[in-house]
Design a protein around this motif. Structure first.
Motif, PDB file in Angstrom:
ATOM      1  N   ASP A   1       0.837  -1.207   0.000  1.00 48.48           N
ATOM      2  CA  ASP A   1       0.000   0.000   0.000  1.00 48.48           C
ATOM      3  C   ASP A   1       0.869   1.253   0.000  1.00 48.48           C
ATOM      4  N   ALA A   2       1.932   1.244   0.826  1.00 47.67           N
ATOM      5  CA  ALA A   2       2.821   2.403   0.904  1.00 47.67           C
ATOM      6  C   ALA A   2       3.566   2.615  -0.417  1.00 47.67           C
TER       7      ALA A   2
ATOM      8  N   SER B   1       5.486  -0.701  -7.284  1.00 50.16           N
ATOM      9  CA  SER B   1       5.009  -2.030  -6.874  1.00 50.16           C
ATOM     10  C   SER B   1       6.196  -2.981  -6.889  1.00 50.16           C
TER      11      SER B   1
ATOM     12  N   ARG C   1       2.486   1.706  -3.356  1.00 53.83           N
ATOM     13  CA  ARG C   1       1.499   2.112  -4.359  1.00 53.83           C
ATOM     14  C   ARG C   1       1.271   3.618  -4.317  1.00 53.83           C
ATOM     15  N   GLU C   2       1.318   4.206  -3.119  1.00 53.42           N
ATOM     16  CA  GLU C   2       1.147   5.655  -3.008  1.00 53.42           C
ATOM     17  C   GLU C   2       2.269   6.411  -3.700  1.00 53.42           C
ATOM     18  N   LEU C   3       3.414   5.738  -3.895  1.00 54.07           N
ATOM     19  CA  LEU C   3       4.544   6.357  -4.589  1.00 54.07           C
ATOM     20  C   LEU C   3       4.582   5.955  -6.062  1.00 54.07           C
ATOM     21  N   GLY C   4       3.551   5.248  -6.505  1.00 56.79           N
ATOM     22  CA  GLY C   4       3.513   4.797  -7.882  1.00 56.79           C
ATOM     23  C   GLY C   4       4.405   3.606  -8.143  1.00 56.79           C
TER      24      GLY C   4
ATOM     25  N   THR D   1       5.238   1.790   7.514  1.00 52.85           N
ATOM     26  CA  THR D   1       4.155   0.818   7.656  1.00 52.85           C
ATOM     27  C   THR D   1       3.665   0.850   9.096  1.00 52.85           C
TER      28      THR D   1
END
Length: 307
Positions: A211-212, A219, A214-217, A272
Motif C-alpha cells: 500500500d505504501a 510495486s 502504491r502511493e509512490l507509484g 508501515t
C-alpha cells in the motif's frame, strides 16, 4: 422503569442473550425455562424501549441499539459478578499443578517459548506449558476452554474476549549478506525493483508495504509465497529474494541467529503501521488467580525479551 425497580438480574440476562443470540440457548445457560427467558426478554424490551433481538429467518439478530450496548453490558455484567463473588484465597504458585495451553504462531514460539518455560518452571515446577498451533483466529477454542491464552494480532474476535497488549513490533526487510541492494542506501525505488518472497496463509499476498509503495507509484515483484517467516528467511539467505518479517523474527538482539546467520536486516524505505501483539483470553478465567499469574508471567517475559 423507576430507579427502585432496577433489577440487576436483567443486566445479567441481557448479557447472556446478546452473547447467545437465542432465547433457548440463553435459557439453557442460565438454567431457566424458555418461557421464563421470553418473559425476561419482554421486560428488557420494556425497560430499554427497544426490541433488542428480532427474528431473522429461524434465528434472532440484534438491533443496532443492542449491538451498541453489547460491549458495555458485558463489562457491567462481568464487574457485577466480580463484586458479588467471594474473593479467592492467596494462590500458592509453587504447589500449583496444571497444564496451560497457549496458542501462538511459530515465530512467537521460536522466540519466547524458552524464556517462558524457564520462568514458569522456576516459579511453578508442577506447571506445564503446551504450545498449540495457530491455523486461524477463530475464538471458538477460547470460548470452549480448549485454549487458555492466545497470542497474536487481534482479528475479528468474539466481542466478549478479553485482550491485553504485550508489545508492538514492526516489519523489517531482510537480504543475504552481500546483496546488491545493501551496497547503497535503500530507497523505495531500489527496494521495489528487487524480487521478493512473502509470508501468507491467505489468498492475499500483498500488505501494508505494498500500500505504501502504491502511493509512490511503485510495486514490487512477489515471486514466492511461503507459510511462515522462517521459510522466507531461509529462502532469502540462499537467493537474491528479499524477505519481509517482523523484527522479533531476528531474535532478541535484532540480528539473525544461527542457522539464519548470513542475513542482514534493513529498515524499510516506506512507513508501515506497527504490529500490535496481544494476549487474548475468555472472561470465564478473567478472575482466576492461576490464569492471572499466567498472564502476568507472559507479559513480563515478553517485555523483558523485546526490550
Amino acid at each position: 422503569m423507576n430507579k427502585a425497580d432496577i433489577d440487576l438480574n436483567l443486566l445479567l440476562a441481557l448479557d447472556v442473550l446478546l452473547a447467545e443470540g437465542s432465547v433457548t440457548a440463553a435459557a439453557r445457560r442460565l438454567g431457566l425455562s424458555s418461557s421464563a427467558m421470553s418473559r425476561t426478554l419482554a421486560r428488557l424490551r420494556a425497560a430499554t424501549g427497544d426490541p433488542l433481538l428480532v427474528r431473522a429467518g429461524r434465528g434472532l439478530v440484534p438491533t443496532p441499539r443492542a449491538a451498541e450496548l453489547r460491549g458495555r453490558v458485558h463489562e457491567l455484567a462481568r464487574d457485577a459478578r466480580a463484586v458479588l463473588s467471594p474473593q479467592p484465597g492467596r494462590l500458592d504458585i509453587a504447589s500449583l499443578r496444571t497444564t496451560f495451553t497457549l496458542r501462538a504462531n511459530d515465530d512467537f514460539v521460536e522466540l519466547f517459548s524458552l524464556p517462558l518455560v524457564a520462568t514458569v518452571s522456576e516459579a511453578a515446577p508442577n506447571v506445564a506449558l503446551r504450545f498449540a498451533p495457530k491455523p486461524d483466529k477463530d475464538a471458538g477454542p477460547l470460548r470452549e476452554g480448549r485454549i487458555d491464552l492466545e497470542i497474536g494480532v487481534l482479528g475479528a474476535s468474539a466481542p466478549e474476549i478479553r485482550t491485553q497488549l504485550l508489545f508492538r513490533d514492526e516489519f523489517v526487510g531482510v537480504a543475504r549478506l552481500g546483496h546488491p541492494l545493501l551496497a547503497e542506501p535503500v530507497t523505495p525505488e531500489r527496494y521495489a525493483a528487487c524480487r521478493h518472497v512473502v509470508t501468507s496463509r491467505k489468498e492475499t499476498f500483498t500488505g501494508p508495504v505494498d500500500d505504501a509503495l502504491r502511493e509512490l507509484g511503485l510495486s514490487r515483484a512477489i515471486v514466492a509465497v511461503v507459510p511462515s517467516h522462517r521459510n522466507a528467511l531461509r529462502i532469502a539467505r540462499r537467493s537474491d529474494l528479499l524477505a519481509l518479517v517482523p523484527r522479533m523474527c531476528l531474535g532478541p538482539n535484532g540480528s539473525p541467529e544461527p542457522p539464519l546467520d548470513g542475513l542482514a536486516s534493513f529498515d524499510l524505505p516506506v512507513r508501515t503501521p506497527k504490529i500490535a501483539i496481544s494476549a487474548m483470553w475468555h472472561p470465564r478465567v478473567d478472575a482466576d488467580p492461576a490464569h492471572r499469574w499466567l498472564r502476568d508471567t507472559v507479559m513480563a517475559v515478553c517485555r523483558a525479551t523485546v526490550s
